[in-house]
Scaffold this active site. Structure first.
Site, PDB file in Angstrom:
ATOM      1  N   ASN A  44     -10.161   0.066   0.477  1.00  0.00           N
ATOM      2  CA  ASN A  44      -8.530   0.166   0.462  1.00  0.00           C
ATOM      3  C   ASN A  44      -8.498  -0.470  -0.852  1.00  0.00           C
ATOM      4  OD1 ASN A  44      -5.965  -0.393   0.780  1.00  0.00           O
ATOM      5  ND2 ASN A  44      -6.268  -1.086   2.732  1.00  0.00           N
ATOM      6  N   HIS A  74      -3.192   7.057   3.652  1.00  0.00           N
ATOM      7  CA  HIS A  74      -3.829   6.040   2.799  1.00  0.00           C
ATOM      8  C   HIS A  74      -5.334   5.514   3.372  1.00  0.00           C
ATOM      9  CE1 HIS A  74      -4.145   1.952   1.340  1.00  0.00           C
ATOM     10  NE2 HIS A  74      -3.669   1.299   2.534  1.00  0.00           N
ATOM     11  N   CYS A  81       0.798  -1.245   0.071  1.00  0.00           N
ATOM     12  CA  CYS A  81       0.136   0.010   0.041  1.00  0.00           C
ATOM     13  C   CYS A  81       0.834   1.347  -0.085  1.00  0.00           C
ATOM     14  CB  CYS A  81      -1.090  -0.051   1.236  1.00  0.00           C
ATOM     15  SG  CYS A  81      -1.971  -1.453   1.335  1.00  0.00           S
TER      16      CYS A  81
END
Ligand code: COA
Length: 317
Positions: free
Chosen positions: A273, A243, A110
């Site tokens: 996500n 994030h 990520c």
């Protein structure tokens, strides 16, 4: 540091899956998912592959930059898993755009967008590249176990692209990796060798609560590190693009930094996500909505499997 982001573009699968739809498949509810994560729905590919999404996002970014593929002299992609083990996702994008310049992938889970920005900055600073196409693309739906309610509700699919060129927008960038593969991983499997024991590829494994703690503490630590390196405070930042893994992680980091909610834009509600795509999609939305202008001071911070982190400060040009 020598770069600026000239333009962005986004492409997500057409199909969306709501929390209510998930609760028809597994033992969960809209109430549980929304309260614990802030997610209401996510895009999940049915027909599209990653290369198609990456190509669409790239064409939008190129058009907004007023460029054609022939202006690009390097392609960097961030993905945990492209359509092929090889060639790279970047080579797949090059094929679609008719490019013959160097192309390769970065995998920092990520945190991949910030890692890729760091690599891009190295190429631009040394004069090895002038205009870089950076594409983040993730098909998280291929990696989660759709019977595991503790992970499958969290993720979505999509792609985002940026055209990067020389400039002085990037003021600070730091990436880290602490060598911990236990909290979040997905076994690749051993293939078909008749000479070794077979290891199944399997699905994503996550120790949710430990990842949660890592996330909050690393965002706060890395943000404060950036402040101290630049001799600034949280008040000097206009927008924090964190994030988009869990709204509660963002809320907790925000409250530790004592900053108002409006400085922490969210899009997790409609995307979930999307790993390394999360921050560039948010960037694209804020640019399109006119919320980022010349001079806007941005702090971007991500965390991911590894455990990796990436944090940078950009003053928009
Ligand atoms: N629907 C309903 N119940 C669920 C559920 C779901 N989708 N997922 C888990 N549960 C249940 C658990 O089974 C558990 O039940 P039990 O108490 O009967 O055992 C209960 O909810 C609490 O589970 P827990 O894991 O303690 O929940 P949590 O508050 O820690 O939230 C996460 C779970 C995954 C949302 C949270 O830990 C998290 O967001 N972690 C970070 C994940 C992340 O960011 N990953 C990406 C990194 S890049």
């Amino acid at each position: 540091m020598k770069l600026r982001i000239l333009s962005t573009g986004v492409a997500v699968p057409e199909n969306t899956v709501t929390n209510d739809r998930l609760s028809e498949m597994i033992d969960t509810s809209d109430e549980w998912i929304a309260t614990r994560t802030g997610i209401r729905s996510r895009h999940v590919a049915t027909g599209e592959n990653l290369t198609e999404l990456g190509e669409r996002a790239s064409n939008i970014a190129l058009e907004r930059a007023g460029m054609t593929p022939s202006d690009i002299d390097l392609v960097i992609c961030s993905t945990a898993r492209g359509d092929f083990v090889f060639p790279s996702f970047a080579c797949c994008i090059s094929e679609k755009l008719g490019l013959t310049c160097p192309a390769f992938d970065v995998n920092a889970a990520c945190s991949g967008f910030i890692y890729a920005l760091d690599v891009a900055d190295g190429y631009i600073s040394t004069g090895k590249a002038k205009n870089i196409l950076l594409v983040c693309g993730e098909m998280m739906s291929r990696m989660v176990d759709w019977t595991d309610r503790s992970t499958c509700v969290l993720f979505g699919d999509g792609a985002a692209a940026c055209v990067i060129t020389s400039g002085s927008a990037l003021k600070y960038l730091r990436v880290t990796a602490d060598g911990n593969t236990r909290l979040l991983n997905m076994p690749a499997g051993s293939g078909n060798s008749p000479f070794a024991p077979r290891v199944e590829p399997g699905f994503m494994h996550m120790l949710g609560q430990e990842v949660f703690k890592f996330a909050v503490s690393s965002i706060v630590r890395e943000t404060e590190e950036a402040f101290s390196a630049l001799s600034i405070t949280a008040e000097d930042i206009d927008l924090f693009l964190l994030h988009q893994a869990n709204k509660r992680i963002i809320d907790m980091a925000r409250s530790r930094l004592s900053q108002p909610e409006e400085k922490f834009p969210l899009n997790i509600g409609s995307y979930g996500n999307i790993s390394s795509v999360s921050i560039p999609i948010l960037l694209d939305e804020l640019l399109t909505a006119g919320k980022i202008k010349k001079g806007s001071r941005l702090l971007l911070s991500a965390f991911g499997a590894g455990m990796t982190t990436g944090t940078c400060v950009i003053v928009w040009e």
